[in-house]
Design an enzyme around this catalytic site. Sequence first.
Site, mmCIF file in Angstrom:
data_model
loop_
_atom_site.group_PDB
_atom_site.id
_atom_site.type_symbol
_atom_site.label_atom_id
_atom_site.label_comp_id
_atom_site.label_asym_id
_atom_site.label_seq_id
_atom_site.Cartn_x
_atom_site.Cartn_y
_atom_site.Cartn_z
ATOM 1 C CB SER A 25 -0.889 0.019 1.241
ATOM 2 O OG SER A 25 -1.580 1.242 1.335
ATOM 3 C CE1 TYR A 59 -3.764 -2.169 5.420
ATOM 4 C CE2 TYR A 59 -3.230 0.081 4.788
ATOM 5 C CZ TYR A 59 -3.638 -1.194 4.445
ATOM 6 O OH TYR A 59 -3.909 -1.490 3.131
#
Length: 245
Positions: free
Chosen positions: A138, A151
């Site tokens: 990501s 995250y």
Amino acid sequence: MRRILIVGATSAIAEATARLFAARGDALCLVGRDASRLAAIASDLAVRGAVRTATATLEVTDYAAHADVIALAERELGGLDTVLIAHGTLSDQVECENSVDALRREYDINALSVMALLTPIANRFAQQGFGSIAVISSVAGDRGRMSNYVYGSAKAAVSAFLSGLRQRLQKSGVNVLTIKPGFVDTPMTKDFPKGALWAKPDAIAQGIVKAIDKGRSVVYLPWFWSLIMLIIRNVPEFVFKRVKL
Ligand SMILES: NC(=O)c1ccc[n+]([C@@H]2O[C@H](COP(=O)([O-])OP(=O)(O)OC[C@H]3O[C@@H](n4cnc5c(N)ncnc54)[C@H](OP(=O)(O)O)[C@@H]3O)[C@@H](O)[C@H]2O)c1
């Protein structure tokens, strides 16, 4: 024809990608937690042209089950040449700030399980002398932000792991692709207000297939996230630490 293992195959991005593979007659082994959804996706992919489909259930933090699932995929497809790892959870940042158990669970799902799966897969691909490994990381991994650094740092760990793995495997003829999507409209982000920077899973899927076919190393999807992250990575720390992001 590719023989493709997809882990996290019920993910919206993975499903859209699998449809593109199916349409050109690839063989697919779909791995995920939900057997009935996997079966439904497999039938749909068969109708779309997949030459062969197989499914297997896996809770990715069940490390002891990884080897059996990889072996099943190889058996069902008659070998493997492409792996897409797509599973992930968007961590509850505040929960992780208050619970080490939650923090560890999120790292297990988003980072450690990915590395654990890649360890035997990388060795198999190195031994056979070919293969394509693609993993959805990501843009969140490019710089930790207060709103989602658990995250983000798990994804950063995955991106760094892939960078090293890529160097290690390039002489063996194995490609390692790090996929860095920006904001994508999927079940993972259903509660977020959507705006101009948001992409649909189909657009991300096209970018993934193209990058795999071209043997790319790192791809930002859509492409403009490479510019956004270039800027964000270069904001000096004394400024960045005062920004609320
Ligand atoms: N959406 C975004 O904006 C965005 C941006 C950048 C990167 N990504 C990454 O893209 C990937 C795909 O996400 P998505 O957006 O397509 O979201 P999604 O549709 O919510 O997919 C998440 C997938 O992860 C699976 N999963 C979660 N925990 C699991 C576990 N413990 N064991 C097995 N499978 C597990 C889910 O399985 P179930 O169906 O069983 O729940 C689901 O298939 C993820 O790695 C995500 O971090 C997403």
